[in-house]
Design a protein around this motif. Structure first.
Motif, PDB file in Angstrom:
ATOM      1  N   ARG A  46       0.827  -1.205   0.000  1.00 13.15           N
ATOM      2  CA  ARG A  46       0.000   0.000   0.000  1.00 13.15           C
ATOM      3  C   ARG A  46       0.863   1.257   0.000  1.00 13.15           C
ATOM      4  O   ARG A  46       2.011   1.228   0.442  1.00 13.15           O
ATOM      5  CB  ARG A  46      -0.882   0.019   1.264  1.00 13.15           C
ATOM      6  CG  ARG A  46      -1.918  -1.086   1.300  1.00 13.15           C
ATOM      7  CD  ARG A  46      -2.537  -1.199   2.674  1.00 13.15           C
ATOM      8  NE  ARG A  46      -1.535  -1.523   3.677  1.00 13.15           N
ATOM      9  CZ  ARG A  46      -1.678  -1.319   4.981  1.00 13.15           C
ATOM     10  NH1 ARG A  46      -2.774  -0.797   5.453  1.00 13.15           N
ATOM     11  NH2 ARG A  46      -0.715  -1.652   5.812  1.00 13.15           N
ATOM     12  N   ILE A  47       0.273   2.334  -0.475  1.00 15.02           N
ATOM     13  CA  ILE A  47       0.878   3.649  -0.286  1.00 15.02           C
ATOM     14  C   ILE A  47      -0.014   4.381   0.691  1.00 15.02           C
ATOM     15  O   ILE A  47      -1.188   4.644   0.423  1.00 15.02           O
ATOM     16  CB  ILE A  47       1.024   4.391  -1.618  1.00 15.02           C
ATOM     17  CG1 ILE A  47       2.071   3.635  -2.474  1.00 15.02           C
ATOM     18  CG2 ILE A  47       1.458   5.831  -1.381  1.00 15.02           C
ATOM     19  CD1 ILE A  47       2.348   4.246  -3.803  1.00 15.02           C
ATOM     20  N   ILE A  48       0.520   4.643   1.878  1.00 14.88           N
ATOM     21  CA  ILE A  48      -0.279   5.181   2.984  1.00 14.88           C
ATOM     22  C   ILE A  48      -0.110   6.691   3.011  1.00 14.88           C
ATOM     23  O   ILE A  48       1.000   7.186   3.230  1.00 14.88           O
ATOM     24  CB  ILE A  48       0.196   4.583   4.316  1.00 14.88           C
ATOM     25  CG1 ILE A  48       0.233   3.056   4.232  1.00 14.88           C
ATOM     26  CG2 ILE A  48      -0.648   5.096   5.468  1.00 14.88           C
ATOM     27  CD1 ILE A  48      -0.903   2.318   4.804  1.00 14.88           C
ATOM     28  N   PRO A  49      -1.206   7.421   2.834  1.00 13.38           N
ATOM     29  CA  PRO A  49      -1.081   8.887   2.792  1.00 13.38           C
ATOM     30  C   PRO A  49      -0.779   9.484   4.162  1.00 13.38           C
ATOM     31  O   PRO A  49      -0.988   8.841   5.194  1.00 13.38           O
ATOM     32  CB  PRO A  49      -2.456   9.345   2.298  1.00 13.38           C
ATOM     33  CG  PRO A  49      -3.392   8.241   2.667  1.00 13.38           C
ATOM     34  CD  PRO A  49      -2.590   6.966   2.655  1.00 13.38           C
ATOM     35  N   VAL A  50      -0.304  10.695   4.166  1.00  6.37           N
ATOM     36  CA  VAL A  50      -0.122  11.451   5.405  1.00  6.37           C
ATOM     37  C   VAL A  50      -1.515  11.881   5.894  1.00  6.37           C
ATOM     38  O   VAL A  50      -2.300  12.415   5.116  1.00  6.37           O
ATOM     39  CB  VAL A  50       0.758  12.689   5.145  1.00  6.37           C
ATOM     40  CG1 VAL A  50       0.875  13.535   6.411  1.00  6.37           C
ATOM     41  CG2 VAL A  50       2.133  12.273   4.642  1.00  6.37           C
ATOM     42  N   ALA A  64       5.546  13.004   6.944  1.00  6.67           N
ATOM     43  CA  ALA A  64       5.928  12.871   5.526  1.00  6.67           C
ATOM     44  C   ALA A  64       7.423  12.689   5.329  1.00  6.67           C
ATOM     45  O   ALA A  64       7.866  12.325   4.234  1.00  6.67           O
ATOM     46  CB  ALA A  64       5.449  14.103   4.758  1.00  6.67           C
ATOM     47  N   TRP A 253       7.688  -0.496   8.550  1.00 11.05           N
ATOM     48  CA  TRP A 253       7.744   0.334   7.335  1.00 11.05           C
ATOM     49  C   TRP A 253       6.876   1.592   7.457  1.00 11.05           C
ATOM     50  O   TRP A 253       6.945   2.473   6.604  1.00 11.05           O
ATOM     51  CB  TRP A 253       7.328  -0.428   6.060  1.00 11.05           C
ATOM     52  CG  TRP A 253       7.976  -1.770   5.924  1.00 11.05           C
ATOM     53  CD1 TRP A 253       7.349  -2.971   5.792  1.00 11.05           C
ATOM     54  CD2 TRP A 253       9.383  -2.070   5.913  1.00 11.05           C
ATOM     55  NE1 TRP A 253       8.253  -3.992   5.713  1.00 11.05           N
ATOM     56  CE2 TRP A 253       9.515  -3.474   5.787  1.00 11.05           C
ATOM     57  CE3 TRP A 253      10.551  -1.287   6.004  1.00 11.05           C
ATOM     58  CZ2 TRP A 253      10.750  -4.107   5.734  1.00 11.05           C
ATOM     59  CZ3 TRP A 253      11.779  -1.931   5.970  1.00 11.05           C
ATOM     60  CH2 TRP A 253      11.870  -3.316   5.835  1.00 11.05           C
TER      61      TRP A 253
ATOM     62  N   ASN B  35      10.924   5.393   0.174  1.00 12.93           N
ATOM     63  CA  ASN B  35      10.806   6.119   1.429  1.00 12.93           C
ATOM     64  C   ASN B  35      12.006   7.014   1.741  1.00 12.93           C
ATOM     65  O   ASN B  35      12.144   7.484   2.858  1.00 12.93           O
ATOM     66  CB  ASN B  35      10.542   5.136   2.577  1.00 12.93           C
ATOM     67  CG  ASN B  35       9.144   4.562   2.479  1.00 12.93           C
ATOM     68  OD1 ASN B  35       8.175   5.313   2.424  1.00 12.93           O
ATOM     69  ND2 ASN B  35       9.037   3.243   2.432  1.00 12.93           N
ATOM     70  N   GLY B  39       6.897  12.446   1.613  1.00 13.46           N
ATOM     71  CA  GLY B  39       5.597  12.146   1.026  1.00 13.46           C
ATOM     72  C   GLY B  39       4.904  11.008   1.714  1.00 13.46           C
ATOM     73  O   GLY B  39       5.199  10.716   2.872  1.00 13.46           O
ATOM     74  N   PRO B  40       3.958  10.363   1.019  1.00 17.06           N
ATOM     75  CA  PRO B  40       3.272   9.231   1.630  1.00 17.06           C
ATOM     76  C   PRO B  40       4.252   8.081   1.863  1.00 17.06           C
ATOM     77  O   PRO B  40       5.367   8.088   1.336  1.00 17.06           O
ATOM     78  CB  PRO B  40       2.214   8.852   0.594  1.00 17.06           C
ATOM     79  CG  PRO B  40       2.720   9.397  -0.692  1.00 17.06           C
ATOM     80  CD  PRO B  40       3.524  10.617  -0.352  1.00 17.06           C
ATOM     81  N   ARG B  41       3.835   7.135   2.661  1.00 18.11           N
ATOM     82  CA  ARG B  41       4.723   6.025   3.016  1.00 18.11           C
ATOM     83  C   ARG B  41       4.444   4.837   2.123  1.00 18.11           C
ATOM     84  O   ARG B  41       3.281   4.474   1.939  1.00 18.11           O
ATOM     85  CB  ARG B  41       4.448   5.647   4.492  1.00 18.11           C
ATOM     86  CG  ARG B  41       5.533   4.862   5.134  1.00 18.11           C
ATOM     87  CD  ARG B  41       6.554   5.747   5.866  1.00 18.11           C
ATOM     88  NE  ARG B  41       7.342   6.584   5.014  1.00 18.11           N
ATOM     89  CZ  ARG B  41       7.620   7.890   5.245  1.00 18.11           C
ATOM     90  NH1 ARG B  41       7.186   8.480   6.315  1.00 18.11           N
ATOM     91  NH2 ARG B  41       8.352   8.569   4.395  1.00 18.11           N
ATOM     92  N   THR B  42       5.462   4.225   1.599  1.00 18.29           N
ATOM     93  CA  THR B  42       5.317   3.016   0.795  1.00 18.29           C
ATOM     94  C   THR B  42       5.564   1.798   1.675  1.00 18.29           C
ATOM     95  O   THR B  42       6.623   1.666   2.272  1.00 18.29           O
ATOM     96  CB  THR B  42       6.318   3.030  -0.373  1.00 18.29           C
ATOM     97  OG1 THR B  42       6.020   4.154  -1.214  1.00 18.29           O
ATOM     98  CG2 THR B  42       6.211   1.754  -1.190  1.00 18.29           C
ATOM     99  N   VAL B  43       4.574   0.947   1.760  1.00 21.88           N
ATOM    100  CA  VAL B  43       4.654  -0.227   2.631  1.00 21.88           C
ATOM    101  C   VAL B  43       4.466  -1.462   1.766  1.00 21.88           C
ATOM    102  O   VAL B  43       3.478  -1.559   1.035  1.00 21.88           O
ATOM    103  CB  VAL B  43       3.565  -0.162   3.725  1.00 21.88           C
ATOM    104  CG1 VAL B  43       3.587  -1.404   4.592  1.00 21.88           C
ATOM    105  CG2 VAL B  43       3.740   1.090   4.566  1.00 21.88           C
TER     106      VAL B  43
END
Lengths: 363, 363
Positions: A46-50, A64, A253, B35, B39-43
């Motif tokens: 997944r890409i988890i937003p702020v 971020a 992560w 990462n 920005g957003p986090r890539t998991v």
């Protein structure tokens, strides 16, 4: 050791086949794929937003940020390389401290207590009710980071926001000095404080490693018959040095400070333990007996790799009948409030801790 | 609406290329991949094990269970289909209740208060200090699930573990009766309780939707000048009906009860709101003013999709100067303690809530 790794590869490969279906209908794909059966949980990449809607702009900017460079996945090959890395990181952290103290309205002096170097942080104006009170601080840093002035930030923040006198212990660390050096130093300074101050006027606090040491210090004081302080604040404590706890997996992560137990943490734990069983309660106080502990306030965040360490410690304190409060901050990775004490949520965290300690300290 | 979805696809596809490298060195792959920037986090996709070392065997078995069938991703096409699904699920839940009450040592009677059907749950033996005390319970279920006896489980558990008299409100729900029917019914029964009982002897509690309703009831009582109760226990409250909060993302696919806001929750929210702004504090009490609220205890878990709802509510209560305690259970998905009140951690959760309420209720 970690069967999840090959399972993770299998998942990554299975996602390759399933990716188009997933794009069309994520709900059906995930349910249909693996989670209809009993067992471990399959979670897609997944890409988890702020979470901008639910945190301050300053905290959003912190969330971020990229992973903490150099520190999180350090694995130096030998003692000299560890020392070089630790000193390099400490230089940067120490350089920021005069500016922090200026903003916090705090002065710092150095000293030696029971042979251990300490830093003494004090607000420029001390409220009358705090004149007889002393806070002992054990800094964080995985038992390797934060020597000298680099480790004084949390003490400065507490001195500034709580208007307390804070004594920060510059305890010895590995590779030069593994366990029990750090705990010996913490205990020596604690006893030196008690030599001049009623324990009803003393609180002990620390974050991460400092939180684990705070708990271990209570166990050791109990065992040695030394009076316990009026209150403690073990923040997101490293109360378990083993690779245990749900959030080591669920927040892997996501936490941009610690990132993964597979980063430096496991290496640091072994370096500190120096062959000792990681489940020894002096290393992992969660395995000790918390009965009789003073009132405690614990702090963590939704993305904290130590969320489980913290809530397990909170539950164990409550099970032992200890008055214990828990605060969890939206979006916080590990120890954000000590890493940047100037964002609004960090001020709030320190404010709550100061209020709790003040309520339990004698005047 | 949800740009993360196409981003997720991109991630899934990128994992296809990177999977072999990832298998060799997950740390480098994840850091190197995405990462290092802001920005957003890539998991990455993961298989998350059951945290057997840190929870009871009973809780481990609950964590290992598949997603809650039918309920979590329901999206019936019309009112008749909603009613059919709700009744089907309610049949199963209701059938279990006599057995629960037997195990809990609790009796149940039905009644009508201010025209609203209620269930009255009482322990077979009532301690003297609880004889004048009444707990009002608002059941959970996303404003759609849990009508009739199906909604009595949490009330039974509290009556059994806390030895309280509990009145559970069988409030009206959509599709037949959207907002404000549920709140009208809750308010009517609350006022009927106050007609015979001093508010100092009254507490209000509920979980999930019932937690959100508990908070909305306090706002409404304040607005109408009705006295507030002695204490409240909003458990993992649906305090925000909008798609906001970090744990909606971080715990998506991990929580095996709610699983995802993209499941039934969003549909249920719209059904209940019936066109009203979801940020209306009567629907999403987190947007209301908590000043003057009674002491509160909140309960959630590390895997709870509503972890953020709960901690945001806790922080907002504390910011308003309200005495508020938070308990977070290792490995709990959403509302585990009400879904299976017999696992050790659930007993502990109810025990803490009962103790907190008892400490704040007049005798």
């Amino acid at each position: 050791m970690r069967p999840v790794r090959s399972a993770t590869l299998a998942l990554a490969l299975s996602l390759c086949t399933l990716a188009p279906a997933y794009a069309q209908s994520p709900l059906e794909q995930v349910e249909g794929d693996a989670n209809k059966g009993t067992g471990p949980r399959t979670v897609p990449g997944r890409i988890i937003p702020v979470p901008t809607a639910t945190v301050s702009p300053e905290l959003a900017a912190t969330i971020a940020k990229p992973y903490r460079a150099l520190a999180w996945n350090a694995n130096p090959p030998d003692a000299a390389a560890w020392t070089a890395l630790v000193n390099h990181l400490a230089e940067g952290a120490a350089a920021a401290q005069p500016g922090w103290r200026e903003k916090l309205g705090v002065t710092m002096t150095t000293g030696v207590m029971a042979g251990v170097p300490v830093f003494i942080l004090q607000p420029k104006e001390m409220p009358a009710e705090n004149r007889n009170r002393v806070l002992l601080n054990l800094h964080g840093g995985g038992y390797v980071y934060g020597p000298g002035e680099a480790g004084t930030g949390e003490a400065a923040a507490m001195a500034g926001y709580g208007h307390f006198k804070v004594i920060e212990v510059d305890y010895r660390m590995p590779p030069a000095a593994p366990y029990p050096a750090a705990m010996d130093d913490a205990m020596a300074v604690y006893k030196a404080v008690l030599a001049t101050t009623d324990p009803a006027h003393v609180a002990v606090f620390g974050t991460s490693t400092g939180g684990g040491m705070t708990l271990a210090l209570m166990l050791r004081a109990k065992a040695e018959g030394v009076p316990l302080p009026a209150a403690i604040a073990p923040g997101t404590p490293w109360s378990d040095l083993t690779d245990s706890g749900d959030s080591y997996q669920t927040n892997e992560w996501l936490d941009n400070i610690l990132v993964s137990y597979q980063g430096y943490l496991g290496h640091a734990a072994k370096l500190y333990a120096n062959g000792r069983d990681l489940k020894d309660p002096q290393l992992s106080p969660i395995y000790g007996d918390f009965h009789g502990f003073p009132p405690a306030i614990l702090t963590t965040g939704t993305r904290d790799l130590f969320l489980s360490n913290t809530v397990r410690t909170h539950r164990k304190l409550r099970q032992a009948g200890v008055e214990a409060e828990l605060q969890v901050f939206e979006g916080f990775s590990h120890a954000y409030y000590t890493i940047d004490p100037f964002i609004p949520e960090s001020r709030e965290a320190f404010g709550e801790i100061a209020q709790f300690l003040s309520a339990h300290l004698a005047k």
